[in-house]
Enzyme design. Structure first.
Site, short mmCIF file in Angstrom:
data_model
loop_
_atom_site.label_atom_id
_atom_site.label_comp_id
_atom_site.label_asym_id
_atom_site.label_seq_id
_atom_site.Cartn_x
_atom_site.Cartn_y
_atom_site.Cartn_z
N CYS A 153 -9.88 16.18 22.97
CA CYS A 153 -10.25 17.50 22.46
C CYS A 153 -9.62 18.63 23.25
O CYS A 153 -9.41 19.73 22.72
CB CYS A 153 -11.77 17.64 22.46
N TYR A 177 -11.80 24.72 18.90
CA TYR A 177 -12.63 25.89 19.20
C TYR A 177 -11.72 27.03 19.69
O TYR A 177 -10.61 26.77 20.17
CB TYR A 177 -13.67 25.51 20.26
N ASN A 179 -11.28 28.73 22.28
CA ASN A 179 -10.68 28.71 23.64
C ASN A 179 -9.67 27.57 23.83
O ASN A 179 -9.08 27.45 24.91
CB ASN A 179 -11.78 28.61 24.70
N LYS A 180 -9.48 26.75 22.78
CA LYS A 180 -8.53 25.65 22.91
C LYS A 180 -7.09 26.15 22.76
O LYS A 180 -6.83 27.30 22.41
CB LYS A 180 -8.82 24.59 21.83
N GLN A 181 -6.14 25.24 23.03
CA GLN A 181 -4.72 25.61 22.94
C GLN A 181 -4.40 26.19 21.56
O GLN A 181 -3.70 27.20 21.46
CB GLN A 181 -3.84 24.38 23.22
#
Length: 372
Positions: A153, A177, A179-181
């Site tokens: 994830c 989400y 804040n992910k890459q």
């Protein structure tokens, strides 16, 4: 204020979202299929099954593998809580092993001692985007006839020994989400080469609908884990830019690594030379004797976004209540967790902002030492 994170969105994302709105098809439509096909091609998987979160994806894999009451799954206590909760959803038990102090990933040397007749799978987490040694995990799984569920994830685009994570076990999951890459707002995707897992997950995400796809025909207990078309549209646009996105994050990480090397009291991430990192967050660790929480509070007061990463899962109130864990059960995890801090990290972070963060950390370390 320098925020902790922020998504990288362009006109392309807006255009595709508007395209969905204009189409009038908001669920189970062509953008979902397009996103799945693009993701499968990106990681080299036979199947990609989109869903509404990484947690949902992990849960479906556990369910599809038939893991159930009384079974055990070996995993890490240093992760976001979902990597263990997905095991509990099926009334199985997460069995923790401590972590490697340098990489923060599972200490693979401890896995074999944790295997019992009830063990059904190993669930490694590629913490902060650094791949676990999947060669050794696969070897252990083969030796003991166990399944492998990759929690990727935090690791879209990462590779172990040149192979993309997510497809190095029986099935893996990426999450998106904000804040992910890359982001779809909320969302996740399962990747696998296993026909049976794929067939079950396609059905499970859509209320257990049968393979014939007939409306209101449900052949098994399923879930409402579908990804909507607006999220899929974001995913299509973001995946088109994934190389650019990952390169931007690597630029920020490299600047942090360079500038923090001169800061006494900061322990930097150690990257295994066989791993190709995909930077999810940038986490520094404070040396023994420094008060992480006090420094964090003061950085926040200065407008520097920061947060502890992670709180050990076994010391979460529910896990203490359910399993009786106590401080000291996984000492490396606890030592690392007490000192780690995520600092501002996103694609468009400027060098001037990076310098401000590094200077603020350095000043607060000196202040903390002066007060001790």
């Amino acid at each position: 204020m320098i925020p902790l994170s922020g998504p990288d969105l362009t006109q392309r994302e807006k255009d595709l979202v508007l395209e969905v709105l204009d189409s009038g098809i908001l669920g189970l439509g062509p953008k979902m299929k397009q996103f799945e096909e693009a993701m499968a091609a990106y990681v080299g998987a036979k199947y990609a099954i989109s869903c509404n979160s990484g947690t949902s994806g992990l849960h479906m894999i556990v369910h599809a593998m038939g893991i159930k009451d009384g079974d055990e799954v070996i995993t890490t206590p240093f992760s976001f809580v979902a990597s263990s909760n997905c095991i509990l959803f099926e009334r199985a038990k997460p069995v923790f092993v401590d972590i490697d102090e340098n990489t923060y990933n599972m200490d693979i040397a401890q896995i074999e001692a944790a295997i019992t007749p009830r063990t059904k799978a190993i669930l490694p987490v590629h913490v902060f985007g650094q791949p676990v040694n999947m060669d050794e995990i696969r070897a252990l799984a083969t030796k003991h006839n166990l399944r492998v569920i990759e929690d990727s994830c935090e690791a879209i685009g990462a590779k172990w020994n040149g192979e993309p994570v997510g497809i190095l076990g029986d099935a893996g999951v990426f999450a998106f989400y904000p804040n992910k890459q890359m982001t779809t707002g909320e969302g996740g995707i399962i990747v696998t080469n296993d026909d049976e897992i794929a067939d079950l997950c396609y059905s499970l995400r859509n209320q257990g609908r049968g393979e014939d796809g007939l409306w209101l025909s449900h052949v098994r207990l399923g879930f409402n884990y579908r990804m909507d078309e607006l999220s899929a549209a974001l995913g299509v646009a973001q995946l088109e830019r994934i190389d650019e996105i990952l390169a931007a994050r690597t630029r920020v990480a490299d600047l942090y690594l360079e500038k923090f090397r001169a800061v006494d009291g900061v322990i930097l991430p150690e990257i295994d030379p066989r791993a190709q990192m995909s930077w999810f967050v940038f986490v520094i660790r404070f040396a023994e004797g420094l008060n992480r929480d006090r420094i964090m509070q003061r950085l926040s007061e200065r407008g520097i976004g920061c947060r502890p990463y992670f709180t050990p899962i076994h010391l979460q109130p529910f896990y203490i209540e359910q399993f009786g864990y106590q401080p000291g059960d996984f000492p490396v995890t606890e030592r690392v967790a007490n000192g780690t801090l995520a600092i501002p990290f996103f694609n468009r972070l400027t060098e001037e902002q990076i310098d401000e963060v590094v200077q603020a950390v350095q000043e607060e370390i000196a202040r903390d030492r002066a007060e001790n």
